[in-house]
Design a protein around this motif. Structure first.
Motif, short mmCIF file in Angstrom:
data_model
loop_
_atom_site.label_atom_id
_atom_site.label_comp_id
_atom_site.label_asym_id
_atom_site.label_seq_id
_atom_site.Cartn_x
_atom_site.Cartn_y
_atom_site.Cartn_z
N GLU A 60 11.58 -11.30 -20.62
CA GLU A 60 11.87 -12.70 -20.78
C GLU A 60 11.02 -13.36 -21.85
OE1 GLU A 60 14.60 -14.46 -20.02
OE2 GLU A 60 12.91 -15.83 -19.94
N ILE A 62 8.73 -15.38 -21.80
CA ILE A 62 7.30 -15.38 -21.49
C ILE A 62 6.60 -14.13 -22.03
CG2 ILE A 62 5.67 -15.19 -19.54
CD1 ILE A 62 6.69 -18.03 -19.91
N THR A 138 9.76 -27.81 -23.40
CA THR A 138 11.01 -28.07 -22.68
C THR A 138 10.89 -28.98 -21.45
OG1 THR A 138 11.26 -25.75 -23.24
CG2 THR A 138 13.16 -26.82 -22.28
N ASP A 163 5.59 -21.08 -30.19
CA ASP A 163 6.63 -20.86 -29.18
C ASP A 163 7.80 -21.78 -29.53
OD1 ASP A 163 8.34 -21.14 -27.02
OD2 ASP A 163 6.77 -21.57 -25.55
N GLN A 188 17.80 -16.72 -23.95
CA GLN A 188 18.59 -17.54 -23.01
C GLN A 188 18.60 -19.04 -23.29
OE1 GLN A 188 15.50 -16.92 -22.72
NE2 GLN A 188 14.48 -17.81 -20.96
N LYS A 189 18.09 -19.47 -24.45
CA LYS A 189 18.14 -20.90 -24.75
C LYS A 189 19.24 -21.13 -25.80
CE LYS A 189 14.70 -21.52 -21.85
NZ LYS A 189 13.27 -21.77 -21.97
C1 PLP Z 1 12.16 -21.15 -21.51
C2 PLP Z 1 10.89 -21.21 -22.24
C3 PLP Z 1 10.05 -20.10 -22.32
C4 PLP Z 1 10.35 -18.82 -21.63
O1 PLP Z 1 10.24 -19.04 -20.27
P1 PLP Z 1 11.05 -18.13 -19.25
O2 PLP Z 1 10.48 -18.47 -17.94
O3 PLP Z 1 10.81 -16.75 -19.66
O4 PLP Z 1 12.48 -18.56 -19.41
C5 PLP Z 1 8.90 -20.22 -23.06
N1 PLP Z 1 8.57 -21.36 -23.68
C6 PLP Z 1 9.35 -22.46 -23.62
C7 PLP Z 1 8.92 -23.70 -24.33
C8 PLP Z 1 10.53 -22.41 -22.90
O5 PLP Z 1 11.32 -23.48 -22.83
#
Ligand code: PLP
Length: 385
Positions: A60, A62, A138, A163, A188-189
């Motif tokens: 993911e 992260i 986010t 990021d 996934q974004k």
């Molecule tokens: C979604 C997101 C991530 C990744 O988070 P996940 O839990 O792996 O989806 C990392 N940084 C930001 C700013 C995000 O919006």
């Protein structure tokens, strides 16, 4: 199935879903897969305007953030963590985990990081190996000007880790021009593939910093250096998730074919923000609006659960609340990637109009009407210009 209008995971195009069901080969032994992987990485680099190498990692979003910190941080290293949101501050945990010493520089959470404030700080304090910045934080929808902030950090010899998981491909990113040493993205974004993959874009300077470490990288899975020479040796450090990468490839081909990807995001985001305000609701931020997500404050007389549940059960639309200190206070609409269409947003606005009416909350105007009229007036401006 719900219409998934959350700020990630987003909806997935049919051709991406179909690509994930293609026949599979052995990605360790079939050299065609190594070519396919490398070409996909090169496509990502091209779309991000860089000569730097991209690596797709099996995990993911992260994992990308952790891999950047694991690979760069040595015990005792000083790291500047720029904080105007939950993800921003969160980088400090990864730095600490790998033995580094984070300095958290906090800014107003309702505004983008001001370059002048950062510069004033850096003039006095610049003894850092690298700095971390979140492009779009986010949980609050905060967009930072990485194109200004990263060059400022580089002026003081500080490597930059960004990021952009929830901004890239909804907001323009130019890795070389912005001087980003490690850029982290996720499937996934705005990329609009299912969750499961992260990708990192790594500069020569960042690779050099990994090579000249005095101590080994304290991870295998989060170690970016284990990919060194994978192409020449036709060997991956672990078996690559071939079906996920098949889907990701098509998601990027969709983005490449979409000439208006950034215009579409800004047009929809601006109309959404205009409608929210015209209806008398309050946006969370004062400045720094990301074109991938709109965040508004929950008005008095209604709760997060009431809004989310009725949107889901009556309108079949999934929206998101927020978390941490924003929990229960904010609603987030994800208009990124495959979600970001007029039709989807009209449905969201119509649904919200009904939900507020159902709970007896009087708006100053209809979100749907204001949204449509904002789109129309932005089109008129385009025709005039
Ligand atoms: C979604 C997101 C991530 C990744 O988070 P996940 O839990 O792996 O989806 C990392 N940084 C930001 C700013 C995000 O919006």
């Amino acid at each position: 199935m719900y219409k998934v209008m959350t700020p990630g995971p987003t909806m997935v195009a049919p051709n991406v879903r179909a690509a994930r069901s293609l026949e599979c080969t052995n990605p360790d032994l079939d050299e065609a897969f190594v070519e396919f992987y490398k070409e996909t990485c090169e496509l990502i680099s091209e779309l991000l305007h860089t000569r730097n190498e991209t690596l797709i990692l099996d995990g993911e979003g992260i994992l990308g953030l952790e891999a950047a910190c694991a690979s760069l941080t040595e015990p005792g290293d000083k790291v500047l963590v720029l904080d105007n949101g939950i993800y921003g501050k969160g980088f400090a945990d990864f730095v600490t985990m790998y033995g580094g010493e984070p300095t958290i520089l906090s800014f107003d959470y309702e505004r983008e990081i001001a370059a002048e404030e950062l510069e004033a700080y850096l003039e006095k304090n610049h003894d850092f190996k690298y700095a971390t910045i979140v492009h779009c934080d986010t949980p609050s929808g905060m967009l930072n000007e990485i194109g200004t902030l990263c060059p400022l950090l580089k002026k003081y010899g500080i490597l930059t880790v960004v990021d952009s998981v929830s901004a890239m491909f909804g907001e323009p990113v130019e890795v070389d021009a912005f001087q980003i040493d490690i850029l982290c993205g996720g499937s996934q974004k705005a990329v609009s593939a299912p969750p499961g993959l992260t990708f990192v874009v790594v500069s020569e300077e960042a690779k050099q910093a990994m090579k000249t470490r005095k101590t080994p990288i304290r991870s295998f899975y989060a170690n970016l250096a284990v990919f060194d020479g994978y192409y020449e040796q036709k060997w991956f450090p672990y078996t690559m998730p071939i079906s996920d990468i098949n889907g990701l490839r098509v998601a990027f081909e969709n983005i490449k074919a979409d000439d208006l990807v950034y215009e579409r995001h800004s047009r929809i985001a601006e109309a959404t923000r205009t409608a929210i305000q015209a209806a008398g609701l309050a946006l969370y931020q004062q400045s720094g609006f990301s074109n991938t997500v709109t965040v508004f404050r929950i008005p008095e007389g209604i709760t997060e659960q009431e809004i989310l549940t009725r949107m889901k059960e009556t309108h079949n639309i999934l929206l998101a609340g927020s978390f941490g200190e924003f929990s229960g206070k904010l609603i987030r609409i994800g208009h990124m990637g495959y979600n970001a269409t007029e039709e989807n947003m009209v449905e969201v606005m119509r649904g919200l109009d009904e939900v507020f009416e159902w709970y007896g909350i009087k708006l100053q105007g209809s979100l749907e009407k204001e949204f449509v009229s904002a789109l129309e007036s932005s089109d008129e401006l385009l025709i005039l210009s």
